[in-house]
Every structure is written in C-alpha cells, then in structure tokens.
Scaffold this motif. Structure first.
Motif, PDB file in Angstrom:
ATOM      1  N   GLU A  52       0.814  -1.215   0.000  1.00 44.11           N
ATOM      2  CA  GLU A  52       0.000   0.000   0.000  1.00 44.11           C
ATOM      3  C   GLU A  52       0.848   1.266   0.000  1.00 44.11           C
ATOM      4  O   GLU A  52       0.520   2.238  -0.670  1.00 44.11           O
ATOM      5  CB  GLU A  52      -0.958  -0.008   1.201  1.00 44.11           C
ATOM      6  N   TYR A 158       1.041   7.300   6.137  1.00 46.44           N
ATOM      7  CA  TYR A 158       0.452   5.971   6.027  1.00 46.44           C
ATOM      8  C   TYR A 158       0.464   5.298   7.385  1.00 46.44           C
ATOM      9  O   TYR A 158       1.461   5.363   8.115  1.00 46.44           O
ATOM     10  CB  TYR A 158       1.213   5.095   5.032  1.00 46.44           C
ATOM     11  N   HIS A 235      -8.963   1.534   4.414  1.00 42.17           N
ATOM     12  CA  HIS A 235      -9.255   0.129   4.139  1.00 42.17           C
ATOM     13  C   HIS A 235      -9.439  -0.637   5.448  1.00 42.17           C
ATOM     14  O   HIS A 235      -8.774  -0.325   6.444  1.00 42.17           O
ATOM     15  CB  HIS A 235      -8.109  -0.507   3.340  1.00 42.17           C
ATOM     16  N   GLN A 272      -4.301   6.078   4.267  1.00 39.90           N
ATOM     17  CA  GLN A 272      -3.267   6.864   3.595  1.00 39.90           C
ATOM     18  C   GLN A 272      -3.811   8.269   3.363  1.00 39.90           C
ATOM     19  O   GLN A 272      -4.949   8.444   2.951  1.00 39.90           O
ATOM     20  CB  GLN A 272      -2.864   6.236   2.270  1.00 39.90           C
TER      21      GLN A 272
END
Length: 277
Positions: A52, A158, A235, A272
C-alpha cells in the motif's frame, strides 16, 4: 491528610513509559519479534504496508512510536532515509544498537510524540506508524497536527493499525459470536493490570499497569482531515496482526483469523493521506 489528587494525563503517560521501558528490554529476546531472523536479513514489514505504501527508496521517512526499531530499520533496508521516534529510553537505546549491528543508516530520537516538534527539525516525504500505537495516545487532534507539521508538501502519511472495533471485544468465539468489553465510544482513560506481554504472556513483567485510550475510526480520519491532510483511502480487513483472541488461527500469510466465523468484523485498518500543499 490523604492525597485525593486525581492522576493527570502526564501521570498516565509516565505509567505507560515505565511499562514500555521494561517491555523494550524484554521484547528483543522473544520469539514474537524474532530478532535473529531480522539480523539475518529479513524484513519485519508485512505485505500490506509494503504494497500500500509502495516504493520508499531514497525518501526521508519518519516512523512514529517505533518501539525498538525493527520496522524502522526494515524501511531502511527498503531504501528509505529513516528516523524513528519513541518515548521509551530503553527502546531507542536498543534501536540504536541494532542499527549499529546491522550497519543500517538510521536516526533514532527519544521523545514524547507531542513534544517532537521541539526535539526534531525537518520535513519528511513519508510519515509512518503501525499496529498498536493509537491506544497509547490521549489526543488524536494533536497527534495529527504533529504529523502534518513534519509531512513535506506532497508527502504521504500511512498507517496500518489494529481496528478499534476489535479492541472493544472481551471475547470472540469460533462462530464469530462476541462479548463487548467496553464502549466503542469510550472517552475516559482506561487503566488495566496486565500480566506478561503480548509478545510473551508468561513473562515476569514488574510494571503491570497500562493506561489506554479508545479512538474510533471516525476520530482517526477526522483528526487527519482537520490537520489539513487529504485522505486517499481507508481500508478495513477481517484479520489481525497477532492472536487477538484464542479462537484465531494463523494463516500461511502470517495473519490471524477466526476461520469458521459466520459473522466477520474488521481487526485491521489502514489509512493513507497526503499533504496536498
């Protein structure tokens, strides 16, 4: 006369610092962290964050709440120019020893996260944090402001973290049935007595008191957005980075799941965000 003074947030943070100083001395010897494997060249980063976040080669990367530095040094192995930060003196000392032993170029700073602007200068293309960090922070608004202060224009924040819904559960059965241990919307500091440590439940740990704060996913995202960052994704995943409940089994991919659960809930999330300035 008895002292009726209530403990302050500073008192709670000091309590946690004492515990984490002790854990930082114990954790490098545990199978959970497997330092020998790391010293042999392995990364401690999971495919989730590697995929990611993507390529970090030659990027200045700030790792907040880095414990004793394994993930920080793994990002250094991935090519990043890393700086790790933790409030534990023992953790930072061990991180520096590992950096020397592996000959990886890394800077480590001992600081309370909220005091970091007074202890560190510069901007970073990446600010990173992961797994089990938010529960130790009393104020996410200030946390996000610290992130925004260090994130360079166009830079990426992140995080991969234990999902706050899973942390409210007191127990989870193999069919997915769960018992709620505390409110998802708990506002007050929660004080626990903890025997051992998640890396070794049989460990003889002297500092057994821990103080945590519950932060919902909405609070996390709102804090980052309010600090001026642009959210790129959020997510959620039905697996955990450790055996969060006895009913969980470890898969070949290293994630822990409740294999036969009829009702799935998230145990991990990632966010993110970008400094769009």
């Amino acid at each position: 006369m008895p002292d009726d003074t209530l403990p302050t947030t500073a008192d709670f943070l000091q309590t946690n610092r004492k515990r984490w100083d002790e854990l930082a001395e114990h954790h490098p010897d545990t199978e959970f962290y497997d330092v020998e494997r790391f010293l042999d060249g392995a990364t401690t980063l999971r495919p989730l964050e590697l995929e990611e976040l993507g390529d970090v080669s030659e990027k200045p990367l700030l790792h907040l709440q880095c414990h004793f530095g394994l993930d920080t040094l793994s990002w250094a192995r991935a090519g990043a120019d890393v700086t790790g930060v933790d409030f534990s003196e023992a953790g930072v000392s061990m991180a520096r020893e590992l950096a020397d032993e592996t000959e990886l170029d890394a800077e480590f700073v001992q600081a309370n996260l909220y005091d970091l602007p007074d202890e560190l200068d510069g901007e970073f293309d990446v600010v990173y944090t992961s797994y089990g960090v938010l529960a130790w922070l009393p104020d996410l608004t200030e946390w996000a402001e610290v992130i925004a202060e260090f994130l360079a224009p166009g830079g990426t924040f992140y995080m991969a973290e234990i999902h706050p819904l899973g942390t409210t559960l007191a127990d989870l059965q193999s069919d997915g049935a769960a018992e709620i241990g505390h409110s998802y919307f708990e506002d007050d500091a929660m004080r626990y007595e903890v025997e051992g440590t998640y890396a070794d439940w049989e460990a003889d740990i002297e500092n057994t008191t821990a103080v945590e704060w519950q932060h919902g996913l909405g609070e996390v995202v709102t804090a980052l957005a309010s600090a001026g960052l642009t959210i790129e994704f959020v997510h959620e995943f039905p697996f955990s980075c450790y055996q969060q409940f006895p009913a969980m089994e470890e898969g070949e991919d290293g994630w822990w799941r409740v294999p036969d659960a009829e009702k799935q809930v998230p145990f991990t999330f990632s966010v993110q965000a970008r400094n769009a300035k």
